[in-house]
Write a protein that holds these residues in place. Sequence first.
Motif, short mmCIF file in Angstrom:
data_model
loop_
_atom_site.label_atom_id
_atom_site.label_comp_id
_atom_site.label_asym_id
_atom_site.label_seq_id
_atom_site.Cartn_x
_atom_site.Cartn_y
_atom_site.Cartn_z
N GLN A 67 13.92 -62.34 -24.47
CA GLN A 67 15.12 -61.92 -25.19
C GLN A 67 14.97 -62.09 -26.69
O GLN A 67 15.91 -61.86 -27.43
CB GLN A 67 16.32 -62.72 -24.67
CG GLN A 67 16.67 -62.26 -23.27
CD GLN A 67 17.51 -63.24 -22.49
OE1 GLN A 67 17.59 -64.41 -22.83
NE2 GLN A 67 18.13 -62.78 -21.45
N ALA B 194 16.33 -68.99 -12.38
CA ALA B 194 16.11 -67.56 -12.19
C ALA B 194 15.17 -67.37 -11.00
O ALA B 194 14.08 -67.93 -10.97
CB ALA B 194 15.49 -66.96 -13.46
N ALA C 132 15.20 -66.91 -24.93
CA ALA C 132 13.92 -66.93 -24.23
C ALA C 132 13.05 -65.80 -24.75
O ALA C 132 13.57 -64.85 -25.33
CB ALA C 132 14.16 -66.78 -22.74
N PRO D 85 5.73 -66.73 -15.13
CA PRO D 85 6.02 -65.82 -16.24
C PRO D 85 4.88 -64.81 -16.34
O PRO D 85 3.88 -64.93 -15.62
CB PRO D 85 6.02 -66.75 -17.45
CG PRO D 85 5.02 -67.81 -17.09
CD PRO D 85 5.12 -67.98 -15.58
N THR E 49 20.88 -73.87 -14.08
CA THR E 49 20.67 -72.65 -13.31
C THR E 49 19.17 -72.37 -13.19
O THR E 49 18.37 -72.91 -13.96
CB THR E 49 21.33 -71.44 -14.01
OG1 THR E 49 20.84 -71.37 -15.34
CG2 THR E 49 22.84 -71.55 -14.00
N ARG F 180 18.60 -59.07 -18.85
CA ARG F 180 17.42 -58.37 -19.37
C ARG F 180 17.26 -57.09 -18.56
O ARG F 180 17.25 -57.13 -17.34
CB ARG F 180 16.16 -59.23 -19.22
CG ARG F 180 14.89 -58.50 -19.68
CD ARG F 180 13.63 -59.34 -19.53
NE ARG F 180 13.22 -59.47 -18.14
CZ ARG F 180 12.20 -60.22 -17.73
NH1 ARG F 180 11.50 -60.93 -18.61
NH2 ARG F 180 11.88 -60.28 -16.46
N ILE G 171 16.98 -58.95 -15.00
CA ILE G 171 17.56 -60.28 -14.78
C ILE G 171 19.08 -60.16 -14.76
O ILE G 171 19.68 -59.63 -15.71
CB ILE G 171 17.10 -61.29 -15.85
CG1 ILE G 171 15.57 -61.38 -15.88
CG2 ILE G 171 17.71 -62.66 -15.55
CD1 ILE G 171 15.02 -62.35 -16.91
N ARG H 53 3.77 -70.77 -24.79
CA ARG H 53 5.19 -70.38 -24.66
C ARG H 53 6.10 -71.50 -25.14
O ARG H 53 5.89 -72.67 -24.81
CB ARG H 53 5.47 -70.08 -23.19
CG ARG H 53 6.90 -69.65 -22.86
CD ARG H 53 6.91 -69.13 -21.45
NE ARG H 53 8.21 -68.91 -20.89
CZ ARG H 53 8.63 -67.71 -20.46
NH1 ARG H 53 7.87 -66.65 -20.59
NH2 ARG H 53 9.82 -67.60 -19.90
N PRO I 197 13.03 -70.78 -20.11
CA PRO I 197 12.85 -71.02 -18.68
C PRO I 197 11.98 -69.96 -18.01
O PRO I 197 11.82 -68.85 -18.52
CB PRO I 197 14.28 -70.94 -18.15
CG PRO I 197 15.05 -70.15 -19.15
CD PRO I 197 14.40 -70.40 -20.47
P1 AMP Z 1 9.46 -63.89 -17.98
O1 AMP Z 1 9.10 -64.25 -19.38
O2 AMP Z 1 9.25 -62.45 -17.64
O3 AMP Z 1 8.96 -64.84 -16.98
O4 AMP Z 1 11.03 -64.00 -17.89
C1 AMP Z 1 11.66 -65.20 -17.99
C2 AMP Z 1 13.03 -64.91 -18.49
O5 AMP Z 1 13.97 -65.23 -17.49
C3 AMP Z 1 13.42 -65.76 -19.64
O6 AMP Z 1 12.98 -65.18 -20.84
C4 AMP Z 1 14.93 -65.78 -19.55
O7 AMP Z 1 15.43 -64.64 -20.22
C5 AMP Z 1 15.18 -65.60 -18.08
N1 AMP Z 1 15.61 -66.82 -17.43
C6 AMP Z 1 14.86 -67.69 -16.74
N2 AMP Z 1 15.59 -68.70 -16.27
C7 AMP Z 1 16.85 -68.49 -16.68
C8 AMP Z 1 18.07 -69.17 -16.52
N3 AMP Z 1 18.17 -70.31 -15.84
N4 AMP Z 1 19.16 -68.63 -17.09
C9 AMP Z 1 19.08 -67.46 -17.75
N5 AMP Z 1 17.96 -66.76 -17.94
C10 AMP Z 1 16.86 -67.27 -17.41
#
Ligand code: AMP
Length: 321
Positions: free
Chosen positions: A229, A122, A226, A145, A120, A199, A186, A60, A65
């Motif tokens: 996205q 998540a 990310a 993740p 920030t 998301r 999200i 990754r 994040p």
């Molecule tokens: P995943 O890949 O399903 O674990 O999702 C992680 C996703 O959370 C990332 O691709 C970001 O879009 C979102 N994400 C994680 N931390 C943050 C953050 N501090 N601010 C905005 N989006 C975040």
Amino acid sequence: MLPEHDQTEQLDTTPKGISRASTILHSGGLVAMPTETVYGLAGDARNPAAIAAIFAAKGRPAHNPLIVHVAGLDAALELAQLDPTARALACHFWPGALTLVAPLHAAHGLAPAVTAGLGTVALRMPAHPAAQALLAEFGGPLAAPSANPSGQISPTTPAHVMAGLSGRIAAVLDGGACPVGVESTIIGTDDTGRAVVLRAGGISPEMMADVLGYTPASTQSATITAPGQLASHYAPRATVRLNAAVPAGTEVWIGFGPDCAGADFNLSAKGDLAEAAAQLFAILHMADATGRPIAVAPVPERGLGLAINDRLRRAAAPREA
Ligand code: AMP
Ligand code: MG
């Protein structure tokens, strides 16, 4: 360096299995854990080596994040500041498929790579009993993740996890198939304090309207690029064609609803979006295993259809080299 595991341990969700998983996590190892959305690749969110291992095992990109999984609202409040909107959403939708992005407290104690250096974090409290049991036993925040190589189809069964990460992670905790089947929604806040969807996911904007008093809009954050996205993500090896009312050539056809009687797979023969979300990644895995190009019937752009179509568009997007 990626630690080599001759064998990825298969654990069950008995107290013994949960205890073993927790021990591995405390020693900095990685455990794929079932959640109601998809399998997560869990590591100690406070341990920089464990977080580095998550990024390495998945391949990754480091600027992306991770979502931190917590045992409840109190644990979330130890890490970050939740404004009234975020608290209302947490109170209503936790445990569940909703992730809240909130400003970190100064003494948060998380490994910096978890948040890709952002101010920030998540946060999510998962509903799956095995994830809750593991969080309780472990006693701290778990970064998790999806448990798949970066960019590929998300895992909703232990077999999917093993197909992608066998030998690269210490263990997988077998909690069966994931009931929701798409990742969490999200939610962030805009300049005026309103909730915005960063998301689409397991909780639809309509479901949040009652709690918020408005339907949150979708946004593409300029500051976060990310995997979830990126245009190309959740990608099978084969090409994917969308809105295919009929298949062409050698295509394997994924249908939706009763009109797709001739389909090779049907996300939901009765046209139920929750069933379609739960089956989406498993059917993409199976369709991809045929080695043929994939065509997918139209899925309505409402409710959970927003998350399904989001994942399908990314699966179909042109790949970067
Ligand atoms: P995943 O890949 O399903 O674990 O999702 C992680 C996703 O959370 C990332 O691709 C970001 O879009 C979102 N994400 C994680 N931390 C943050 C953050 N501090 N601010 C905005 N989006 C975040
Ligand atoms: Mg993912």
